[in-house]
Design an enzyme around this catalytic site. Structure first.
Site, PDB file in Angstrom:
ATOM      1  CE  LYS A 218     134.891  -5.396  22.755  1.00 27.45           C
ATOM      2  NZ  LYS A 218     136.088  -5.411  21.917  1.00 27.45           N
ATOM      3  NE  ARG A 228     139.205   0.014  25.887  1.00 29.66           N
ATOM      4  CZ  ARG A 228     138.024   0.608  26.014  1.00 29.66           C
ATOM      5  NH1 ARG A 228     137.957   1.797  26.581  1.00 29.66           N
ATOM      6  NH2 ARG A 228     136.932   0.025  25.563  1.00 29.66           N
ATOM      7  CE  LYS A 241     137.696   0.876  21.959  1.00 28.47           C
ATOM      8  NZ  LYS A 241     138.480  -0.382  21.740  1.00 28.47           N
ATOM      9  CE  LYS A 272     136.111  -7.990  25.586  1.00 25.34           C
ATOM     10  NZ  LYS A 272     136.784  -7.350  24.521  1.00 25.34           N
ATOM     11  CB  SER A 298     141.660  -6.809  31.427  1.00 18.28           C
ATOM     12  OG  SER A 298     140.828  -5.752  30.966  1.00 18.28           O
ATOM     13  CE1 TYR A 337     143.973 -11.374  29.300  1.00 24.15           C
ATOM     14  CE2 TYR A 337     141.929 -10.855  30.463  1.00 24.15           C
ATOM     15  CZ  TYR A 337     142.767 -10.699  29.372  1.00 24.15           C
ATOM     16  OH  TYR A 337     142.384  -9.865  28.342  1.00 24.15           O
TER      17      TYR A 337
END
Ligand code: PBG
Length: 349
Positions: A218, A228, A241, A272, A298, A337
């Protein structure tokens, strides 16, 4: 090269031997492209509905569907509507649904206690789906960010994301999810040692068939922005992060993480984001030959939708092409999605 079995699956790429290339015109590579029937016959990869995992956002309330501006066509649903969505997904033969909660600001704390509340929004959604749609697999997300006043995936102390204390919290979160009936646990936190700790705890609790799909590779990516917004973490997050998610420049490191997660007890591996990291998917599949998944995140969804809404791209076509690319790269499945929209097209309606 890691010692785990070399991949033998049909979707592992093989380079043709030089003596199979006949000189023109004995060989015309256009022959097998000359009709739809021939193209169907020689197609190397297929995308089916069985490859799709559908991420859904859950919010408090009843009969609530809230639009997410940066993710056109995606809504946050209250538990009753998530159950309805799960029924629709199952009717389309989508094998799995993945739950992400939008947590009220009032429930976000520095210790993130809501994460392991057996009755938190996510666990209520899992129970409700398993009660009414038992044969769809329910996947979860394990990370503290929806519950963290700091927006980080781990507990923050003196500006540091503390690893071991976070792992202890993640174990409690995993147990609550397994108890609620989750089929696939998805640790997305990128702490060290979390897969082993979660595996040991769920085995000890008797959840022998609960699987772990580790968010292994990730990356610290800008493509998570719309997500987010969807879970209400954008405003909470302080900093970035990068001390736990991967550097987009790295690929060898991903191989070390895969080997580590498999040794600690992961059943499935995830890469990811998806599209910018197809090389990582291919390396994972070729090196390890284990169930390999990608998350078309997303931001990838938002890019395609924005271009389609402007009339700049054909939305259905880029969706299908992008998902096929994951199969070609060696993935066994994709979190996307687009899952219901793609499923409808695959079903011919
Ligand atoms: N740890 C939480 C988590 N789980 C999945 C995503 C991103 C999914 C997406 O962008 O669609 C994130 C966001 C993040 O790490 O900041």
């Amino acid at each position: 090269m890691p010692q785990l079995a070399a991949a033998q699956e049909s979707h592992v790429s093989r380079t043709p031997q030089p003596n199979t290339i006949a000189p023109f015109p004995a060989m015309r590579l256009r022959r097998t492209k000359s009709s739809g029937a021939l193209r169907d016959l020689v197609r190397e990869n297929t995308l089916t509905v069985a490859d799709l995992i559908w991420p859904v956002f859950v919010v408090e309330g009843e009969n609530v569907a809230q639009e997410i501006p940066s993710m056109p066509g995606v809504v946050r649903r209250s538990v009753d509507l998530v159950v309805k969505a799960a029924k629709e997904a199952r009717a389309l033969d989508i094998p799995a649904i993945c739950i992400f909660p939008y947590t009220d600001l009032a429930l976000k704390t520095e210790r993130c206690e809501e994460a392991w509340n057996p009755d938190n929004l996510s666990n209520r959604a899992i129970r409700a789906i398993k009660a009414e749609v038992p044969d769809i697999a329910v996947m979860t997300d394990i990370a503290l960010d929806p519950y963290n006043a700091n927006g980080h995936d781990g507990i923050v102390r003196n500006d540091e994301i503390v690893n071991d204390e976070t792992v202890a919290a993640l174990v409690k979160m995993a147990l609550a999810q397994a108890e609620a009936g989750a089929d696939i646990l998805g640790p997305s936190d990128m702490m060290d040692g979390r897969i082993g700790a979660i595996r040991t705890a769920i085995e000890a609790a008797g959840h022998h068939n609960v699987t772990i799909m580790s968010y292994t590779a990730k990356y610290a990516s800008a493509f998570y922005g719309p997500f987010r917004d969807a879970v209400g973490a954008s405003s909470a997050l302080k900093g970035d992060k990068k001390t736990y998610q991967m550097d987009p420049a790295n690929s060898d490191e991903a191989m070390r993480l895969v080997e580590r997660d498999l040794r600690e007890g992961a059943d499935m591996i995830m890469v990811k984001p998806g599209m910018p990291y197809l090389d990582i998917c291919r390396r994972v599949k070729d090196s390890f030959g284990v169930p390999t998944f990608a998350y078309q995140v997303s931001g990838e969804y938002a890019m395609m939708m924005a271009a389609a809404q402007n009339g700049w791209l054909d939305g259905d076509k880029v969706m299908a092409e992008s998902l096929m690319a994951f199969k070609r790269a060696g993935c066994d499945g994709i979190l996307t999605y687009f899952a219901p929209r793609m499923a409808r097209i695959l079903a011919g309606n």
